[in-house]
Structure formats: C-alpha cells, structure tokens
Design a protein around this motif. Structure first.
Motif, PDB file in Angstrom:
ATOM      1  N   GLU A  57      10.442   8.676 -20.404  1.00 55.33           N
ATOM      2  CA  GLU A  57       9.989   9.228 -21.683  1.00 55.33           C
ATOM      3  C   GLU A  57       8.464   9.311 -21.716  1.00 55.33           C
ATOM      4  N   ARG A  58       7.830   8.276 -21.216  1.00 54.85           N
ATOM      5  CA  ARG A  58       6.369   8.264 -21.229  1.00 54.85           C
ATOM      6  C   ARG A  58       5.797   9.265 -20.241  1.00 54.85           C
ATOM      7  N   LEU A  59       6.440   9.370 -19.085  1.00 53.33           N
ATOM      8  CA  LEU A  59       5.975  10.341 -18.095  1.00 53.33           C
ATOM      9  C   LEU A  59       6.057  11.752 -18.664  1.00 53.33           C
TER      10      LEU A  59
ATOM     11  N   ALA B 205       0.826  -1.201   0.000  1.00 52.35           N
ATOM     12  CA  ALA B 205       0.000   0.000   0.000  1.00 52.35           C
ATOM     13  C   ALA B 205       0.863   1.254   0.000  1.00 52.35           C
ATOM     14  N   GLU B 206       1.977   1.178   0.704  1.00 52.60           N
ATOM     15  CA  GLU B 206       2.870   2.317   0.793  1.00 52.60           C
ATOM     16  C   GLU B 206       3.491   2.636  -0.565  1.00 52.60           C
ATOM     17  N   VAL B 207       3.916   1.582  -1.241  1.00 55.06           N
ATOM     18  CA  VAL B 207       4.545   1.746  -2.555  1.00 55.06           C
ATOM     19  C   VAL B 207       3.533   2.282  -3.568  1.00 55.06           C
ATOM     20  N   LEU B 208       2.310   1.771  -3.493  1.00 56.45           N
ATOM     21  CA  LEU B 208       1.271   2.251  -4.403  1.00 56.45           C
ATOM     22  C   LEU B 208       0.905   3.700  -4.096  1.00 56.45           C
ATOM     23  N   SER B 209       0.916   4.026  -2.823  1.00 55.85           N
ATOM     24  CA  SER B 209       0.621   5.397  -2.436  1.00 55.85           C
ATOM     25  C   SER B 209       1.699   6.341  -2.953  1.00 55.85           C
ATOM     26  N   LEU B 210       2.945   5.904  -2.866  1.00 55.14           N
ATOM     27  CA  LEU B 210       4.055   6.705  -3.385  1.00 55.14           C
ATOM     28  C   LEU B 210       3.876   6.959  -4.878  1.00 55.14           C
ATOM     29  N   LEU B 211       3.541   5.911  -5.613  1.00 55.60           N
ATOM     30  CA  LEU B 211       3.345   6.067  -7.059  1.00 55.60           C
ATOM     31  C   LEU B 211       2.202   7.028  -7.350  1.00 55.60           C
ATOM     32  N   ASP B 212       1.112   6.836  -6.635  1.00 57.91           N
ATOM     33  CA  ASP B 212      -0.053   7.707  -6.783  1.00 57.91           C
ATOM     34  C   ASP B 212       0.330   9.151  -6.510  1.00 57.91           C
ATOM     35  N   TYR B 213       1.083   9.349  -5.438  1.00 59.76           N
ATOM     36  CA  TYR B 213       1.480  10.709  -5.049  1.00 59.76           C
ATOM     37  C   TYR B 213       2.382  11.353  -6.091  1.00 59.76           C
ATOM     38  N   LEU B 214       3.396  10.614  -6.533  1.00 59.76           N
ATOM     39  CA  LEU B 214       4.364  11.321  -7.366  1.00 59.76           C
ATOM     40  C   LEU B 214       3.865  11.590  -8.770  1.00 59.76           C
ATOM     41  N   LEU B 215       2.935  10.780  -9.257  1.00 63.21           N
ATOM     42  CA  LEU B 215       2.335  11.103 -10.552  1.00 63.21           C
ATOM     43  C   LEU B 215       1.596  12.437 -10.447  1.00 63.21           C
ATOM     44  N   ALA B 216       0.836  12.581  -9.374  1.00 64.24           N
ATOM     45  CA  ALA B 216       0.119  13.839  -9.173  1.00 64.24           C
ATOM     46  C   ALA B 216       1.102  14.979  -8.909  1.00 64.24           C
ATOM     47  N   HIS B 217       2.170  14.667  -8.178  1.00 63.89           N
ATOM     48  CA  HIS B 217       3.148  15.670  -7.775  1.00 63.89           C
ATOM     49  C   HIS B 217       3.864  16.289  -8.972  1.00 63.89           C
ATOM     50  N   VAL B 218       4.059  15.532 -10.034  1.00 59.67           N
ATOM     51  CA  VAL B 218       4.709  16.104 -11.215  1.00 59.67           C
ATOM     52  C   VAL B 218       3.681  16.669 -12.184  1.00 59.67           C
ATOM     53  N   GLY B 219       2.400  16.580 -11.840  1.00 62.20           N
ATOM     54  CA  GLY B 219       1.388  17.237 -12.652  1.00 62.20           C
ATOM     55  C   GLY B 219       0.660  16.341 -13.632  1.00 62.20           C
TER      56      GLY B 219
ATOM     57  N   ASP C  10       4.804  24.311 -14.962  1.00 60.72           N
ATOM     58  CA  ASP C  10       5.645  25.441 -14.565  1.00 60.72           C
ATOM     59  C   ASP C  10       7.064  24.972 -14.288  1.00 60.72           C
ATOM     60  N   VAL C  11       7.838  24.958 -15.348  1.00 61.59           N
ATOM     61  CA  VAL C  11       9.226  24.536 -15.239  1.00 61.59           C
ATOM     62  C   VAL C  11      10.109  25.768 -15.326  1.00 61.59           C
ATOM     63  N   PRO C  12      10.932  25.998 -14.302  1.00 59.90           N
ATOM     64  CA  PRO C  12      11.810  27.161 -14.337  1.00 59.90           C
ATOM     65  C   PRO C  12      12.813  27.049 -15.494  1.00 59.90           C
ATOM     66  N   SER C  13      13.134  28.173 -16.062  1.00 61.93           N
ATOM     67  CA  SER C  13      14.063  28.184 -17.188  1.00 61.93           C
ATOM     68  C   SER C  13      15.480  27.861 -16.736  1.00 61.93           C
ATOM     69  N   ASP C  14      16.255  27.283 -17.636  1.00 57.65           N
ATOM     70  CA  ASP C  14      17.663  27.045 -17.321  1.00 57.65           C
ATOM     71  C   ASP C  14      18.554  27.981 -18.132  1.00 57.65           C
ATOM     72  N   ARG C  15      17.958  29.091 -18.599  1.00 62.16           N
ATOM     73  CA  ARG C  15      18.735  29.990 -19.445  1.00 62.16           C
ATOM     74  C   ARG C  15      19.286  31.139 -18.611  1.00 62.16           C
ATOM     75  N   PRO C  16      20.325  31.801 -19.121  1.00 63.06           N
ATOM     76  CA  PRO C  16      20.983  32.852 -18.344  1.00 63.06           C
ATOM     77  C   PRO C  16      20.022  33.974 -17.977  1.00 63.06           C
ATOM     78  N   SER C  17      20.221  34.556 -16.797  1.00 62.53           N
ATOM     79  CA  SER C  17      19.356  35.637 -16.364  1.00 62.53           C
ATOM     80  C   SER C  17      19.935  36.995 -16.726  1.00 62.53           C
ATOM     81  N   VAL C  18      21.218  37.026 -17.088  1.00 61.61           N
ATOM     82  CA  VAL C  18      21.867  38.281 -17.433  1.00 61.61           C
ATOM     83  C   VAL C  18      22.627  38.090 -18.738  1.00 61.61           C
TER      84      VAL C  18
END
Length: 425
Positions: free
Chosen positions: A308-310, A141-155, A319-327
């Motif tokens: 890849e599928r995820l 149940a714990e492992v399934l809960s983790l999977l359930d959580y992290l799918l939602a957690h990444v959107g 909302d992914v922060p950019s990895d490009r230069p700020s200046v």
RNA sequence: GUGAGUGUAGCUCAGUCGGUAGAGCACCGGGUUGUGGCCCCGGUGGUCGUGGGUUCGAGCCCCAUCACUCACCCCA
C-alpha cells in the motif's frame, strides 16, 4: 443500514488493482532475477509461533494480533508479518537438507489490530524475501542491493535507505546497559513516554520527537561504538560492498526494529511523502531465529515491502498498461443482428481478443461507452452487415472504418493487435 | 489506548443573519433513421451520518452517538 466493510480493511477497485498487479509483477521479476523462489504460506498460524519469534513483549504480539481460539480451544492468530511463517515452513519442510542457502519470497496480506491512519491498515500487503543460511556480509549487501534496485525499478525515487548495526545477543545487552545508565542520568529532561521507555526499551527514546528528548538523544552513546569486534567488522564489510556497488544509504543509529529477532544489520527505506508511517520497506538480519524456533543454527536475513505504501509513492504518470478491452462489439438493429454480434464477441474472446460488449443500447450510446472504455477498435454488426455477411471494423484512433467479411474479422484483429505471433510461434 | 478535525448528490465541494437544498464532474437521453471524443440542450439522483433537544421554523444552534480522517503510539 447496509453492511459495511470492517474498520481498517479496504477494497481495491479496478484501476488501482491493475496498477497493483503490474507493480507486483515487476517486483516478482526482480525477486526471480536475484534467485528467490516463491513460497505460498498460510494466513493463519499458531499464536505461539509469533510469540516465540517476534518476542513476547513486542507491541505487535502484546496488543496487535488477531488472535482467537478455534473450536478445539487452540489459540490461533492471523499472521502479523511473514518472516515467522517462512522460517517455520523452512524448518517444518526440512529445507535446510538441500542447498545450504535457501532463498524464498512471499506475498500477501498481513493483519494487525492497530488504529488505522494514513499508510496503516489492519489488513495490509507485503512482498518479502528471506535469505536463509548465508552469514556473509555479501548476503546483506546483496539483499540491500535488491531492495535498492526494485524501488527504482518500479519508479519510486525519493526514498532514503538507512542502515544500522544492532549488534547481537552477545554484545547488545552491554550497549543497552550503557544507554540505560546515560538516560537515568538525564531523567528530569525526558518526556513521560520516554521515562517509561528508558527502562523497558531504551533505544526507543532515541527517536522520540519531543524537543527535550532529542537533545538528550543527541548526547547518548551510539550503538555503533559499543558492538563487539565481529559485529563491527561485519557491518563495515557490508558498508564497503554497498559503497563499491554504488548503493546509496545513510547510517542511522536510531533505527530500532520493533521485532526482537533482528541482529546486526537492520534497515529501513523511508519517504517523507508517506506521512507519519514513512517506512515503505524494512528488514534486517535474524541469525538466531531459526534455532529459536527449533531448527538448525543457521543465519538468515530478509525484508518486506509494504505494498500500500509503495503504491502511494508511485508517480502519477507511471506507464501502466491498461487492463481494459481493446475491442468493443456493437450489435444494432434486429434481434438476429444482436444475436450474431453476441456470438461473434464470444468467438473472438475464445481466440484471445479482449472484447467489451456494448450492452445492446443505441448505437450512439454503445460507441460512447466504447470510447470511454478506451477500445482501439469497434466492430459494428447490424442488419445491413448481417445480410451481407460482413461487419464494420472501426479504428477508433484513426476515425476510419472499413467493411470486412464476418469470418475474417478475427484474424484481422489478431494481426492488428499483435496477438497472432504467439499463435505462429 | 489518547488527542484533534471532518460528516450535504456516485465523486469533489458551496450553502450568507435559522426560513424545509445548489454547482462542477460523473451517469442517462436528445441535438445526427446506424457512428465516439468537443460543443449545446434536457434529465435521473439527497431521510443534509444517526438520535434527541431549542424554535412558529434547523443543513445551520445545543446534547448525545456513530463513522471517517489525521496525529500520538507502533510499524510495512
């Protein structure tokens, strides 16, 4: 002719790689929160490891492995999955000698020689966990809960979690016999593929897509009615915990894992948006595996996520922060001014400010590039500024600019970009 | 391993009845002696996947081949 990449092996370009790493960080965070620690595993193992763990007759081992002989004639294989290596490492490094319950996670590329198609590549990446040593339904149940959580957690929201009870080595054979008997009585209705599978791997018939076979499958005995009392009690306990926990799932008796080591709980997270390869994550319990590979008789379970599928399931507006230069640094005018700009850029980078370099072309061109790169500030250092020992600091968002002393621009930027707190702390 | 579909500019694609190539985006330059986005003007860029055949002439028709894509299968 230019040299091209190998079929089924792809490049992940900037932009996508940024999204990839951000998602990976989030999953890592969830793994840590659930108490899992990373294990770094080799990509190459003895072929025998996979033959013994996945099963000699599985599709993966029979025809999908990148196997070759090394210079001493030993058969080695690129890993087609992660669990075998993790269990091998667990045994080899005597991880059972400490805490009886071990929680590991791994991440990295896997290799299978398959015909590429949507969501299926010959090199693909997985992030997976293994929970070794805990036989209780709470572990499932714990492992399934983790999977359930992290799918939602990444959107990712539109996925279905389906679970099944595969029984164990003691009770599954009886079910397979019952199923074979049933299928034998409906031979004339099955497609050619299923006729072949009916004997070798009868559970595969249950998820055939041919209409006639679906009808046959509908009347087939369910594994849930045939497993032993212990397996049934375990499964019911897992379900009760998931229900209490509010984890949404469906029971799908057609879930068959392609790897022989799975027992009792098996599960898949699928999405209809992925095409034919619709599983984004899958796993299950493998209680006999550690012993089968020469280790102690301890239970285990885990799952792997297909990166890849995820990523294919991520919403466009994630909302992914950019990895490009700020200046962006602009050097204009004489060689001396451009040299000064170059040196200032270097000094700022050494102090932690991400600085893009304009490329030394016209001021207009450099500003245009800075804009396209998404820089929030531009520093202009030309002959006029050099002479007065200052720079123009332009705020791209507010379309404003000011002249500041050259020596102070670093501190000003660190403060404005919010990078100075770590220095103070 | 089996089947189907698609290959034209960096990307997404038009290209009529066979008459030796176009758009949008991107990129570069100019409109502003040293100031981005929007707009306007101009420019770079193509062995039409490859090889052969038919034809006076092929991006277009025929054959072969390669690559990619999707599906079967299998799986993350």
């Amino acid at each position: 002719m230019t040299v091209k990449s190998v079929k089924g092996f792809r490049d992940t370009l900037p932009g996508e790689s940024n999204v990839w790493r951000r998602v990976e960080e989030r999953i890592r965070g969830a793994f840590h929160t659930w108490g899992f620690q990373e294990i770094l595993l080799p990509f190459l193992e003895r072929t025998e490891l996979f033959a013994r763990s996945l099963g000699e007759t599985t599709e993966v081992v029979e025809k999908q492995m990148y196997s070759f002989q090394d210079l001493r004639g030993e058969s080695l294989s690129l890993r087609p999955e992660g669990t075998a290596s993790a269990v091998r490492a667990y045994i080899e490094n005597h991880l059972d000698q400490g805490d009886p319950i071990v929680r590991l996670f791994y991440t990295g590329p896997m290799f299978r020689y398959e015909r590429p198609q949507k969501g299926r590549y010959r090199q693909f990446n997985q992030m997976g966990i293994e929970l070794i040593g805990d036989p209780s339904p709470e572990a499932d149940a714990e492992v399934l809960s983790l999977l359930d959580y992290l799918l939602a957690h990444v959107g990712v929201t539109d996925v279905t979690l389906a679970i099944n009870n595969l029984g164990h080595a003691g009770c599954r054979p009886a079910y397979l016999d019952a199923l074979r008997g049933y299928l034998a009585s409906s031979r004339e209705d099955l497609c050619a593929d299923c006729l072949r599978k009916a004997e070798q791997n009868p559970m595969r018939v249950l998820d055939c897509k041919v209409e006639a076979c679906i009808a046959v499958a509908a009347g087939a005995p369910s594994i849930l009615d045939h497993v032993c009392a212990e397996c049934r009690a375990h499964f019911e306990a897992v379900r009760a915990l998931l229900d209490l926990n509010g984890v949404k799932y469906v029971v799908d008796p057609r879930i068959v894992r392609g790897l022989d080591y799975y027992v009792r709980t098996a599960f898949e997270a699928t999405s209809s948006r992925l095409g034919a390869q619709n599983a984004v994550a899958a796993g299950g319990r493998y209680d006999g595996l550690v012993k089968a590979l020469g280790g102690p008789d301890v239970p285990g379970l885990g799952f792997a996520i297909g990166m890849e599928r995820l990523l294919a399931l991520l919403p466009e507006d994630a909302d992914v922060p950019s990895d490009r230069p700020s200046v962006a640094m602009v050097g204009a005018g004489s060689n001396e001014a451009r040299q000064a700009a170059f040196l200032l850029a270097d000094r700022l980078r050494r102090s932690g400010v991400a600085v893009g370099w304009g490329g030394g072309r016209s001021l207009k061109s450099q500003l245009r590039r800075a804009d396209k790169a998404g820089a929030s500030y531009v520093i202009i250092l030309g002959d006029e500024e050099l002479e007065k020992d200052e720079v123009v600091l332009r705020d791209m968002r507010h379309q404003s600019q000011e002249r500041v002393p050259r020596a102070r621009v670093g501190d000003i930027l660190l403060r404005r970009l919010g990078l100075d707190e770590t220095v103070k702390g």
